[in-house]
Scaffold this motif. Sequence first.
Motif, mmCIF file in Angstrom:
data_model
loop_
_atom_site.group_PDB
_atom_site.id
_atom_site.type_symbol
_atom_site.label_atom_id
_atom_site.label_comp_id
_atom_site.label_asym_id
_atom_site.label_seq_id
_atom_site.Cartn_x
_atom_site.Cartn_y
_atom_site.Cartn_z
ATOM 1 N N GLY A 1 7.604 -41.766 87.823
ATOM 2 C CA GLY A 1 8.798 -42.551 87.509
ATOM 3 C C GLY A 1 9.268 -42.337 86.082
ATOM 4 O O GLY A 1 10.477 -42.218 85.819
ATOM 5 N N ALA A 2 8.316 -42.272 85.146
ATOM 6 C CA ALA A 2 8.663 -42.042 83.742
ATOM 7 C C ALA A 2 9.301 -40.676 83.543
ATOM 8 O O ALA A 2 10.255 -40.521 82.764
ATOM 9 N N ARG A 3 8.802 -39.684 84.262
ATOM 10 C CA ARG A 3 9.378 -38.339 84.158
ATOM 11 C C ARG A 3 10.796 -38.291 84.726
ATOM 12 O O ARG A 3 11.668 -37.592 84.205
ATOM 13 N N PHE A 4 11.041 -39.032 85.806
ATOM 14 C CA PHE A 4 12.392 -39.114 86.358
ATOM 15 C C PHE A 4 13.352 -39.711 85.323
ATOM 16 O O PHE A 4 14.462 -39.204 85.112
ATOM 17 N N VAL A 5 12.939 -40.785 84.693
ATOM 18 C CA VAL A 5 13.760 -41.424 83.665
ATOM 19 C C VAL A 5 13.988 -40.477 82.494
ATOM 20 O O VAL A 5 15.110 -40.330 81.982
ATOM 21 N N HIS A 6 12.920 -39.814 82.059
ATOM 22 C CA HIS A 6 12.975 -38.869 80.939
ATOM 23 C C HIS A 6 13.959 -37.744 81.225
ATOM 24 O O HIS A 6 14.819 -37.403 80.391
ATOM 25 N N ALA A 7 13.845 -37.159 82.419
ATOM 26 C CA ALA A 7 14.722 -36.048 82.796
ATOM 27 C C ALA A 7 16.171 -36.514 82.936
ATOM 28 O O ALA A 7 17.101 -35.844 82.456
ATOM 29 N N GLY A 8 16.373 -37.665 83.588
ATOM 30 C CA GLY A 8 17.723 -38.171 83.796
ATOM 31 C C GLY A 8 18.444 -38.480 82.500
ATOM 32 O O GLY A 8 19.619 -38.114 82.315
ATOM 33 N N LEU A 9 17.759 -39.133 81.576
ATOM 34 C CA LEU A 9 18.373 -39.466 80.290
ATOM 35 C C LEU A 9 18.644 -38.213 79.453
ATOM 36 O O LEU A 9 19.665 -38.137 78.760
ATOM 37 N N SER A 10 17.729 -37.239 79.504
ATOM 38 C CA SER A 10 17.938 -35.988 78.764
ATOM 39 C C SER A 10 19.206 -35.287 79.247
ATOM 40 O O SER A 10 20.028 -34.830 78.444
ATOM 41 N N ALA B 1 3.719 -44.349 88.433
ATOM 42 C CA ALA B 1 4.227 -44.687 87.097
ATOM 43 C C ALA B 1 4.520 -43.423 86.290
ATOM 44 O O ALA B 1 5.556 -43.314 85.614
ATOM 45 N N PHE B 2 3.612 -42.451 86.356
ATOM 46 C CA PHE B 2 3.774 -41.169 85.662
ATOM 47 C C PHE B 2 5.023 -40.446 86.160
ATOM 48 O O PHE B 2 5.863 -39.975 85.385
ATOM 49 N N ILE C 1 2.133 -52.926 86.333
ATOM 50 C CA ILE C 1 2.457 -53.592 87.598
ATOM 51 C C ILE C 1 1.734 -52.947 88.777
ATOM 52 O O ILE C 1 1.177 -53.646 89.642
ATOM 53 N N LEU C 2 1.701 -51.609 88.812
ATOM 54 C CA LEU C 2 1.281 -50.897 90.015
ATOM 55 C C LEU C 2 -0.215 -50.575 90.090
ATOM 56 O O LEU C 2 -0.806 -50.607 91.175
ATOM 57 N N ILE C 3 -0.853 -50.249 88.951
ATOM 58 C CA ILE C 3 -2.254 -49.806 89.003
ATOM 59 C C ILE C 3 -3.197 -50.895 89.525
ATOM 60 O O ILE C 3 -4.071 -50.608 90.350
ATOM 61 N N PRO C 4 -3.046 -52.161 89.102
ATOM 62 C CA PRO C 4 -3.949 -53.180 89.667
ATOM 63 C C PRO C 4 -3.834 -53.312 91.186
ATOM 64 O O PRO C 4 -4.793 -53.716 91.848
ATOM 65 N N VAL C 5 -2.673 -52.953 91.746
ATOM 66 C CA VAL C 5 -2.462 -53.082 93.197
ATOM 67 C C VAL C 5 -2.801 -51.791 93.926
ATOM 68 O O VAL C 5 -3.540 -51.789 94.922
ATOM 69 N N PHE C 6 -2.265 -50.665 93.432
ATOM 70 C CA PHE C 6 -2.403 -49.387 94.137
ATOM 71 C C PHE C 6 -3.397 -48.430 93.483
ATOM 72 O O PHE C 6 -3.496 -47.268 93.878
ATOM 73 N N LYS C 7 -4.120 -48.895 92.452
ATOM 74 C CA LYS C 7 -5.123 -48.094 91.751
ATOM 75 C C LYS C 7 -4.514 -46.801 91.203
ATOM 76 O O LYS C 7 -3.462 -46.834 90.604
ATOM 77 N N PHE C 8 -5.195 -45.670 91.438
ATOM 78 C CA PHE C 8 -4.743 -44.411 90.846
ATOM 79 C C PHE C 8 -3.403 -43.950 91.412
ATOM 80 O O PHE C 8 -2.652 -43.240 90.754
ATOM 81 N N TYR C 9 -3.060 -44.360 92.657
ATOM 82 C CA TYR C 9 -1.738 -44.044 93.194
ATOM 83 C C TYR C 9 -0.657 -44.724 92.355
ATOM 84 O O TYR C 9 0.416 -44.160 92.119
ATOM 85 N N GLY C 10 -0.945 -45.937 91.902
ATOM 86 C CA GLY C 10 -0.022 -46.630 91.022
ATOM 87 C C GLY C 10 0.183 -45.882 89.719
ATOM 88 O O GLY C 10 1.302 -45.807 89.189
ATOM 89 N N LEU D 1 4.998 -50.069 81.627
ATOM 90 C CA LEU D 1 5.364 -51.246 82.412
ATOM 91 C C LEU D 1 5.050 -51.034 83.898
ATOM 92 O O LEU D 1 4.445 -51.909 84.543
ATOM 93 N N LEU D 2 5.451 -49.870 84.437
ATOM 94 C CA LEU D 2 5.160 -49.568 85.841
ATOM 95 C C LEU D 2 3.653 -49.539 86.090
ATOM 96 O O LEU D 2 3.176 -50.053 87.110
ATOM 97 N N ALA D 3 2.925 -48.927 85.169
ATOM 98 C CA ALA D 3 1.466 -48.839 85.326
ATOM 99 C C ALA D 3 0.839 -50.227 85.337
ATOM 100 O O ALA D 3 -0.062 -50.510 86.147
#
Length: 411
Positions: free
Chosen positions: A391-400, A388-389, A375-384, A371-373
Motif C-alpha cells: 500500500g505504501a508503494r502504491f501511494v509513493h508511486a502515485g504521488l511521484s 502495508a508495504f 492496524i493490519l499486522i495484529p490481525v493478519f500477521k505477516f500478510y498485514g 499506520l496500515l501496519a
Amino acid sequence: MNGKKIYKFSENTLSLFSIKAIELGLTIFLIPYLISKVGLLNYGSYAFAMALIIFLQNVMNYGFNLATVREVAKNKKDKRVINEIFSTVFSVKIFLLIVIYGFLLTLIFLIPEYYSQKKMYFFASFLLIGDLFSLRWFFLGMEQMKFKAIINFFYTLLYLLFVLILVQNETDFYWIPFAEGMALLIVSMISFVMVIHRYQIIIKLISISEIINYLKLNFSAFVNLLLPSTFSIVAVFLVGVFGMPTQVSFMQVGVKVSNAFCTLNSILTLAFYPMVNRNKSIMFNSRVVLLTIGVILSLTMYFTSDYLITNWLRIETSENINHLIKIVYLLSPMPILVAIISSYGINGLLPFLKDKIFSYINVFSMLFMILLAWILIPVFKFYGGAIAFLGARFVHAGLSYFLFKKMKKSV
C-alpha cells in the motif's frame, strides 16, 4: 549520446548489474542454507536484528548517494572540490556513527529483548563501522562503478567464507551478522586506503558547527535516500514488533524475492541518475526503459511465484511453503511500482531539484505504511505487513507520478 558516453553508460550498467547479480546469487544460496542451519525461528531473530542495523546504516548514508553523487558528477575533474566533498562526507559519517552507536547501546541496555541478544547486536554493529569507510557515493558520482563491482566481489567471498566456517548449527545464528560486518569492514577499509592514495585525497575534518549545517542543508536528500531504501526494512521490522520471529522470516523472504525482481530497475535507476542530472533530454527515454522493464518483471514475478518458491526453499511443512507463495503473489506489483517511483521521482523530480517535494512524498508514504501496519499486522500477521508495504508503494508511486506531471505543467 556519443560513442564515449555510450561506452561509459554500458560499463557502469554492467558493473552495477554484476553487483546486483552477486547479491542475488548470494540471496539464492544463503537463505535456504541459513534456514536449514539455524531454523526459521532463529533466522527470524537474525532478520529482525538486521532490519534495525540496516536502517541505522542507511541513516549513516545521509543522502550521500543522491545529493553528494550529484555534486561529484558535476565536479569530478575538480580536485579541490572532490577533496572538500570527501572531507565533508567522512566528517559527517564519523559524527553520525557516534550518535547511532549511542542510540544502539541505549536500546540494548534499556530494553530486555535487545539485551538478551546483545552479542548479536554487537557483532551486527561492525556493519556500521565498515560503512564509515564505504565509498559507494564516490564511485557512483565518478561513474567508476567497475571498482565498486570488484569491491563487492571480494566482500561476497569473505562473507561466504565466514558464514560457511562459523554457522554450523541452530545456536550459531549470531555469527551471521558477524560475518557480514567483518567482511564489510575489511573490504571497505582496504578500498578506502586505495582510493585515498590513487586520487591523492587529503582529508580535513570539518567542525561540529559545519557538520550540523550540512545535516540541515541536506535533510531533504537524507529523507529521499533513507525512506525509499528502507520501506522493506521497516516493513520487516514492524512484523517483528507485532509478531513472532517465524513470521519475520516469512516477511523477510517475501521482501528478498520482491527486491530480487526489482534488481534490474534499481541498476538502471543508478546508472541513469548521474546522466539525467547532466542532460535532462534523455529523461523520457530512461522512463520508457524503466517502465517497460517494470511491467515485464511484475508479470514474471506473479506467474513464476509458485514454481520459484517450491523449487528454491526446502521448508519443513507445506503450510509454510504456501505462506511464502502467497506473500510473493501479493508483492508481485512491486517491480512496476518501483519503476514508476524511479521514473517520476528519483529520475524525474530530483533532477529538477525538487528534493523537498520528493521528501514530502517519502515521509507521507512511510507514515501511511506504519499506520496500515499498526492496524493490519495484529490481525493478519505477516500478510498485514505485506499489505502495508504494498500500500505504501502504491501511494509513493502515485504521488511521484502526479506531482511530476503537475511540476512539468508549471515549468
